[in-house]
Write a protein that holds these residues in place. Structure first.
Motif, PDB file in Angstrom:
ATOM      1  N   ARG A 129       5.104  13.133   5.007  1.00  0.00           N
ATOM      2  CA  ARG A 129       4.054  13.921   4.319  1.00  0.00           C
ATOM      3  C   ARG A 129       2.932  13.001   3.848  1.00  0.00           C
ATOM      4  N   VAL A 130       3.290  11.789   3.448  1.00  0.00           N
ATOM      5  CA  VAL A 130       2.271  10.842   2.978  1.00  0.00           C
ATOM      6  C   VAL A 130       1.448  10.339   4.161  1.00  0.00           C
ATOM      7  N   TYR A 131       2.131   9.955   5.241  1.00  0.00           N
ATOM      8  CA  TYR A 131       1.434   9.347   6.382  1.00  0.00           C
ATOM      9  C   TYR A 131       0.656  10.370   7.197  1.00  0.00           C
ATOM     10  N   ARG A 132       1.277  11.507   7.471  1.00  0.00           N
ATOM     11  CA  ARG A 132       0.600  12.428   8.399  1.00  0.00           C
ATOM     12  C   ARG A 132      -0.233  13.486   7.702  1.00  0.00           C
TER      13      ARG A 132
ATOM     14  N   GLY B  17      -1.381  13.114   4.386  1.00  0.00           N
ATOM     15  CA  GLY B  17      -2.219  12.544   3.330  1.00  0.00           C
ATOM     16  C   GLY B  17      -1.759  12.926   1.920  1.00  0.00           C
ATOM     17  N   ALA B  18      -0.469  13.311   1.773  1.00  0.00           N
ATOM     18  CA  ALA B  18       0.034  13.685   0.433  1.00  0.00           C
ATOM     19  C   ALA B  18       0.143  12.433  -0.441  1.00  0.00           C
ATOM     20  N   PHE B  19       0.082  12.620  -1.762  1.00  0.00           N
ATOM     21  CA  PHE B  19       0.223  11.492  -2.682  1.00  0.00           C
ATOM     22  C   PHE B  19       1.708  11.140  -2.822  1.00  0.00           C
ATOM     23  N   LEU B  20       1.980   9.848  -2.775  1.00  0.00           N
ATOM     24  CA  LEU B  20       3.373   9.383  -2.839  1.00  0.00           C
ATOM     25  C   LEU B  20       4.087   9.876  -4.104  1.00  0.00           C
ATOM     26  N   LYS B  21       3.397   9.765  -5.243  1.00  0.00           N
ATOM     27  CA  LYS B  21       4.034  10.175  -6.511  1.00  0.00           C
ATOM     28  C   LYS B  21       4.385  11.659  -6.472  1.00  0.00           C
TER      29      LYS B  21
ATOM     30  N   VAL C 187       5.408   1.860   2.166  1.00  0.00           N
ATOM     31  CA  VAL C 187       3.960   2.055   1.999  1.00  0.00           C
ATOM     32  C   VAL C 187       3.308   0.757   1.521  1.00  0.00           C
ATOM     33  N   GLU C 188       3.988   0.086   0.596  1.00  0.00           N
ATOM     34  CA  GLU C 188       3.395  -1.135   0.047  1.00  0.00           C
ATOM     35  C   GLU C 188       3.195  -2.203   1.130  1.00  0.00           C
ATOM     36  N   GLY C 189       4.142  -2.289   2.066  1.00  0.00           N
ATOM     37  CA  GLY C 189       4.031  -3.328   3.099  1.00  0.00           C
ATOM     38  C   GLY C 189       3.472  -2.785   4.407  1.00  0.00           C
ATOM     39  N   ASP C 190       2.842  -1.637   4.351  1.00  0.00           N
ATOM     40  CA  ASP C 190       2.433  -0.942   5.579  1.00  0.00           C
ATOM     41  C   ASP C 190       1.736  -1.819   6.618  1.00  0.00           C
TER      42      ASP C 190
ATOM     43  N   ARG D 175       6.655   4.728  14.863  1.00  0.00           N
ATOM     44  CA  ARG D 175       6.071   3.665  14.048  1.00  0.00           C
ATOM     45  C   ARG D 175       6.650   3.704  12.621  1.00  0.00           C
ATOM     46  N   LEU D 176       6.755   4.917  12.085  1.00  0.00           N
ATOM     47  CA  LEU D 176       7.256   5.032  10.708  1.00  0.00           C
ATOM     48  C   LEU D 176       8.726   4.609  10.617  1.00  0.00           C
ATOM     49  N   ILE D 177       9.532   5.022  11.592  1.00  0.00           N
ATOM     50  CA  ILE D 177      10.956   4.619  11.572  1.00  0.00           C
ATOM     51  C   ILE D 177      11.050   3.091  11.622  1.00  0.00           C
ATOM     52  N   LEU D 178      10.226   2.468  12.467  1.00  0.00           N
ATOM     53  CA  LEU D 178      10.264   0.995  12.577  1.00  0.00           C
ATOM     54  C   LEU D 178       9.848   0.337  11.260  1.00  0.00           C
ATOM     55  N   LYS D 179       8.800   0.868  10.639  1.00  0.00           N
ATOM     56  CA  LYS D 179       8.339   0.279   9.369  1.00  0.00           C
ATOM     57  C   LYS D 179       9.441   0.374   8.303  1.00  0.00           C
ATOM     58  N   MET D 180      10.067   1.551   8.232  1.00  0.00           N
ATOM     59  CA  MET D 180      11.116   1.747   7.228  1.00  0.00           C
ATOM     60  C   MET D 180      12.281   0.786   7.474  1.00  0.00           C
ATOM     61  N   ALA D 181      12.678   0.653   8.739  1.00  0.00           N
ATOM     62  CA  ALA D 181      13.815  -0.214   9.059  1.00  0.00           C
ATOM     63  C   ALA D 181      13.468  -1.670   8.764  1.00  0.00           C
TER      64      ALA D 181
END
Ligand SMILES: C[S@@+](CC[C@H](N)C(=O)[O-])C[C@H]1O[C@@H](n2cnc3c(N)ncnc32)[C@H](O)[C@@H]1O
Length: 415
Positions: A14-17, A19-23, A47-50, A71-77
């Motif tokens: 939701r944040v990446y695609r 544009g929702a706010f993380l909080k 998100v911090e290390g995006d 891409r998101l799965i790779l970043k998280m892992a």
């Protein structure tokens, strides 16, 4: 029940695609979600290390185009493996299994291969050679912002970009002894430079939160309130969610907390009710618009204006995902307009306060300079704080690495 990876992915998507706010998406995380603390860490860390992960992925895949979910799965892992040191094979397996949810598992082989290669390289992060580009990737900081910070702060910019750690700051209501409260509860804490504010890393909400015994408020927000003198009538023009208005209601006889968006004005109502601030009135109002009955009515007016938010990136790392150089041309005119309109609500001899949670001259001293040019009936007064800060031409600038928060504050007295 979803596993932690799936839960975090659905929130981050939701944040990446969208544009929702993380909080805001994290507020939807159910109390009974599996591994709640890990999900929160994973969302913040990814998100911090995006940009740092993005760069490694591009390198490890030779710039191959990837679908957003891959891409998101790779970043998280990568975050789980490198920054959190989670067990390697179990983590890769979790990511690969999860990827089978999409496109009949078409990308699971690629995800497996990229993560295994990352492991074989002993999770070494490679960065660009040129200094600004390197800092931008290493700290996932927009390149245009890196350049601007060096321009304004010189060598100190590197420390600013590296930033400080986010702290869990707890402000106790007037009359409550926070030190005694924590000691009785067996909570580890350290004092802050402000009498009613404490840092308590492991403290989380209990039933006393709803009773208004304490609230969570950043040291930057408290420092701004600390620089505002008690007065009779105070107007806070951009007040939601209400942290400053509610605190200022403890110092002033009455506070009017105005806000543009009705749903955000409702947050102030809730905050004030919880903290028992009965001398606070909420108004839904655009700070650029006039209100005749407010002309020269307030002893003090605070403009805590919308800004680019670079001073609070640790708390809101998703600002970096939305960052745009256009902010520097679109925000200052709005900030000037709010300040100019608000100045008409200050009575003669009263004070106009201006604050932002950002680091850039255009939104800070630049706005004050433009205002003073057109409003010779206002004079700058010196502001000071027990938090480390830099004196700028007009206001004071607090920086994230030494004040735990980056923000700006200026005080203007109406003749
Ligand atoms: C930096 S935040 C304020 C934080 C708040 N002072 C606190 O300490 O809790 C800025 C706020 O201004 C509001 N805002 C944006 N444009 C506005 C406008 N034209 N008039 C009034 N409020 C506005 C935003 O919705 C946001 O709630």
């Amino acid at each position: 029940m979803k596993n932690y990876f799936e839960t975090a992915f659905d929130l981050l998507d939701r944040v990446y695609r969208k544009g929702a706010f993380l909080k805001i998406v994290l507020a939807d995380l159910p109390e009974n979600a599996e591994n709640r603390a890990l999900v929160t860490k994973l969302c913040y860390g990814t998100v911090e290390g995006d940009a740092k992960y993005h760069y490694q992925i591009a390198r490890l895949t030779q710039g191959k185009p990837l679908k957003p979910h891959v891409r998101l799965i790779l970043k998280m892992a990568m975050y789980l493996l490198s920054d959190l040191g989670r067990p390697a094979y179990a983590t890769i397996n979790t990511a690969v299994e999860f990827s089978k949810r999409f496109d009949k598992g078409a990308a699971s082989g690629l995800i497996n291969a990229v993560l295994r290669r990352f492991l074989r390289e002993e999770m070494t992060f490679v960065y660009p050679e040129r200094r600004y580009e390197r800092l931008s990737v290493q700290y996932s900081y927009p390149l245009f912002a890196v350049k601007r910070l060096f321009h304004t702060y010189g060598e100190e910019a590197e420390e600013i970009i590296r930033g400080g750690e986010a702290v869990n700051a707890v402000r106790f209501a007037k009359g409550v002894n926070g030190g005694e409260y924590f000691t009785e509860q067996g909570v580890e804490f350290t004092p802050s430079p402000f009498t009613n504010l404490f840092y308590a890393e492991k403290f989380s909400r209990n039933a006393d939160y709803e009773k208004g015994i304490y609230t969570f408020q950043s040291v930057g927000s408290v420092a701004i309130c600390d620089m505002i003198a008690p007065c009779e009538r105070l107007l806070d023009t951009c007040a939601a969610p209400g942290g400053k208005s509610v605190y200022l209601a403890e110092k002033c006889t009455s506070v009017t907390a105005a806000e543009l968006h009705p749903h955000r004005a409702a947050l102030i109502e809730g905050y004030a009710k919880r903290m028992g601030a009965t001398n606070l009135t909420v108004a839904v109002k655009d700070a650029t618009e006039d209100r005749e009955e407010w002309h020269s009515y307030f002893d003090a007016v605070l403009c805590d204006v919308p800004c680019s938010g670079y001073g609070v990136l640790k708390e809101n790392p998703d600002i970096k995902l939305r960052a745009s150089e256009r902010d520097f041309t679109s925000l200052p005119p709005l900030q000037k307009e709010i300040l100019t309109r608000s100045s008409t609500f200050v009575k003669s001899g009263g004070v106009l306060y201006y604050s932002t949670c950002t680091l850039f001259t255009e939104e800070n001293d630049g706005v004050i300079a433009a205002f003073l040019k057109n409003n010779p009936d206002f004079l700058v007064e010196e502001a000071t704080s027990p938090l480390p800060h830099k004196k700028m031409k007009y206001g004071v600038q607090f920086l994230p690495h030494d004040a735990k928060a980056g923000f700006y504050f200026a005080k203007l007295r109406k003749k």
